[in-house]
Design a protein around this motif. Structure first.
Motif, PDB file in Angstrom:
ATOM      1  N   GLY A  65     -15.735  45.445 -10.806  1.00 55.71           N
ATOM      2  CA  GLY A  65     -15.452  45.110  -9.419  1.00 55.71           C
ATOM      3  C   GLY A  65     -14.297  44.146  -9.274  1.00 55.71           C
ATOM      4  O   GLY A  65     -13.503  43.971 -10.206  1.00 55.71           O
ATOM      5  N   PRO A  66     -14.211  43.507  -8.116  1.00 56.56           N
ATOM      6  CA  PRO A  66     -13.109  42.592  -7.856  1.00 56.56           C
ATOM      7  C   PRO A  66     -13.153  41.391  -8.792  1.00 56.56           C
ATOM      8  O   PRO A  66     -14.205  40.851  -9.083  1.00 56.56           O
ATOM      9  N   GLU A  67     -12.003  41.021  -9.277  1.00 57.23           N
ATOM     10  CA  GLU A  67     -11.855  39.832 -10.109  1.00 57.23           C
ATOM     11  C   GLU A  67     -12.786  39.864 -11.313  1.00 57.23           C
ATOM     12  O   GLU A  67     -13.385  38.860 -11.701  1.00 57.23           O
ATOM     13  N   GLY A  68     -12.918  41.051 -11.902  1.00 55.80           N
ATOM     14  CA  GLY A  68     -13.737  41.170 -13.091  1.00 55.80           C
ATOM     15  C   GLY A  68     -15.225  41.186 -12.845  1.00 55.80           C
ATOM     16  O   GLY A  68     -16.015  41.047 -13.781  1.00 55.80           O
ATOM     17  N   GLY A  69     -15.643  41.382 -11.613  1.00 60.14           N
ATOM     18  CA  GLY A  69     -17.057  41.400 -11.281  1.00 60.14           C
ATOM     19  C   GLY A  69     -17.669  42.777 -11.433  1.00 60.14           C
ATOM     20  O   GLY A  69     -17.293  43.555 -12.309  1.00 60.14           O
ATOM     21  N   THR A  70     -18.609  43.081 -10.549  1.00 57.13           N
ATOM     22  CA  THR A  70     -19.350  44.344 -10.609  1.00 57.13           C
ATOM     23  C   THR A  70     -19.287  45.046  -9.261  1.00 57.13           C
ATOM     24  O   THR A  70     -19.411  44.401  -8.215  1.00 57.13           O
ATOM     25  N   ARG A  71     -19.089  46.377  -9.303  1.00 56.69           N
ATOM     26  CA  ARG A  71     -19.073  47.163  -8.066  1.00 56.69           C
ATOM     27  C   ARG A  71     -19.988  48.379  -8.254  1.00 56.69           C
ATOM     28  O   ARG A  71     -19.791  49.183  -9.157  1.00 56.69           O
ATOM     29  N   LEU A  72     -20.977  48.468  -7.390  1.00 62.35           N
ATOM     30  CA  LEU A  72     -21.908  49.595  -7.386  1.00 62.35           C
ATOM     31  C   LEU A  72     -21.732  50.331  -6.071  1.00 62.35           C
ATOM     32  O   LEU A  72     -21.857  49.737  -5.002  1.00 62.35           O
ATOM     33  N   SER A  73     -21.394  51.622  -6.131  1.00 61.30           N
ATOM     34  CA  SER A  73     -21.093  52.348  -4.901  1.00 61.30           C
ATOM     35  C   SER A  73     -21.754  53.720  -4.914  1.00 61.30           C
ATOM     36  O   SER A  73     -22.046  54.278  -5.973  1.00 61.30           O
ATOM     37  N   ALA A  74     -21.977  54.253  -3.713  1.00 64.67           N
ATOM     38  CA  ALA A  74     -22.581  55.575  -3.577  1.00 64.67           C
ATOM     39  C   ALA A  74     -22.056  56.233  -2.317  1.00 64.67           C
ATOM     40  O   ALA A  74     -21.678  55.563  -1.350  1.00 64.67           O
ATOM     41  N   ALA A  75     -22.071  57.555  -2.324  1.00 63.74           N
ATOM     42  CA  ALA A  75     -21.701  58.358  -1.144  1.00 63.74           C
ATOM     43  C   ALA A  75     -22.772  59.423  -0.943  1.00 63.74           C
ATOM     44  O   ALA A  75     -23.146  60.100  -1.896  1.00 63.74           O
ATOM     45  N   ILE A  76     -23.256  59.553   0.287  1.00 61.10           N
ATOM     46  CA  ILE A  76     -24.285  60.526   0.609  1.00 61.10           C
ATOM     47  C   ILE A  76     -23.752  61.418   1.717  1.00 61.10           C
ATOM     48  O   ILE A  76     -23.317  60.925   2.761  1.00 61.10           O
ATOM     49  N   PRO A  77     -23.760  62.730   1.541  1.00 63.60           N
ATOM     50  CA  PRO A  77     -23.246  63.633   2.582  1.00 63.60           C
ATOM     51  C   PRO A  77     -23.954  63.408   3.919  1.00 63.60           C
ATOM     52  O   PRO A  77     -25.164  63.161   3.949  1.00 63.60           O
ATOM     53  N   VAL A  78     -23.200  63.502   5.006  1.00 60.45           N
ATOM     54  CA  VAL A  78     -23.773  63.267   6.325  1.00 60.45           C
ATOM     55  C   VAL A  78     -24.812  64.330   6.670  1.00 60.45           C
ATOM     56  O   VAL A  78     -25.813  64.051   7.319  1.00 60.45           O
ATOM     57  N   SER A  79     -24.631  65.565   6.223  1.00 58.39           N
ATOM     58  CA  SER A  79     -25.632  66.591   6.437  1.00 58.39           C
ATOM     59  C   SER A  79     -26.459  66.717   5.170  1.00 58.39           C
ATOM     60  O   SER A  79     -25.972  67.213   4.158  1.00 58.39           O
ATOM     61  N   ILE A  80     -27.736  66.186   5.233  1.00 58.71           N
ATOM     62  CA  ILE A  80     -28.575  66.212   4.039  1.00 58.71           C
ATOM     63  C   ILE A  80     -29.691  67.215   4.233  1.00 58.71           C
ATOM     64  O   ILE A  80     -29.994  67.624   5.346  1.00 58.71           O
TER      65      ILE A  80
END
Length: 212
Positions: free
Chosen positions: A197-212
């Motif tokens: 992540g930023p400045e050597g940190g951690t980034r956890l991300s997800a994307a979920i389709p709008v039509s599930i």
């Protein structure tokens, strides 16, 4: 069927099985709260009401003191019912949408996390509910991060995205920390990513389709 397809299908089956087990565990936890806490509180209130009724004519001061206790215990029981209700499906989610529900979940967790979810509209209830529970699980993951994390939720490219990011000094996340969240995201046809992540940190991300 290709070996790769078979492997993905097996992973999805295992993910869904874990979600079912997790849902069963949550239901058992709610049952314990209802039986061991709220039900016992209501039984105690009932007993005290009977005592207050007997004291009402002969010992009015004692009866009034007991009624004051009962009033507070009723309030506590109502708080317990609201907490259980929010654990099942928060009323603010249906009334005011995903952004307010996520902020409420963050406040209830006591976690020092900044929420950025200002541009969200309203979505079908099943989608809002699904993403809300993913975000709530992401807040649990955020507790493993030493640095003050940020949880962002936004819509882009026909998907709802959420991201937990923490800067330098954040703790590393093990894959085992992400199992339930990954299962939820995968079951919705989404994709979970863990990256620096930023400045050597951690980034956890997800994307979920709008039509599930």
């Amino acid at each position: 069927m290709q070996d790769g397809d078979a492997s993905i299908e097996a992973q999805l089956r295992a993910s869904r099985a874990r979600l079912l087990l997790s849902a069963d565990a949550e239901r058992r936890a709610i049952e314990r709260v209802l039986h061991d806490s709220i039900q016992q509180e209501l039984v105690a209130i009932s007993v005290k009401l009977q005592l207050a009724r007997r004291l009402a004519h002969s010992e009015r001061t004692a009866a009034q003191s007991l009624l004051d206790e009962i009033e507070q215990e009723v309030r506590d029981a109502l708080d317990g019912v609201r907490a259980v209700s929010d654990a099942i499906y928060p009323s603010v989610l249906a009334a005011r949408g995903l952004a307010e529900a996520v902020r409420g979940a963050a406040a209830a967790s006591g976690l020092a996390v900044r929420i950025e979810a200002n541009e969200l509209g309203r979505y079908p209830p099943e989608l809002e509910g699904a993403v809300y529970f993913c975000c709530r699980e992401a807040l649990k993951v955020a507790e493993a991060l030493a640095a003050r994390p940020v949880l962002r939720v936004w819509e882009a490219d026909h998907a709802l995205h959420f991201e937990v990011a923490a800067g330098e000094g954040s703790s590393d996340l093990a894959e085992s920390d992400l199992t339930e969240l990954r299962d939820r995201v995968d079951a919705l046809g989404g994709h979970l990513t863990l990256a620096p992540g930023p400045e050597g940190g951690t980034r956890l991300s997800a994307a979920i389709p709008v039509s599930i």
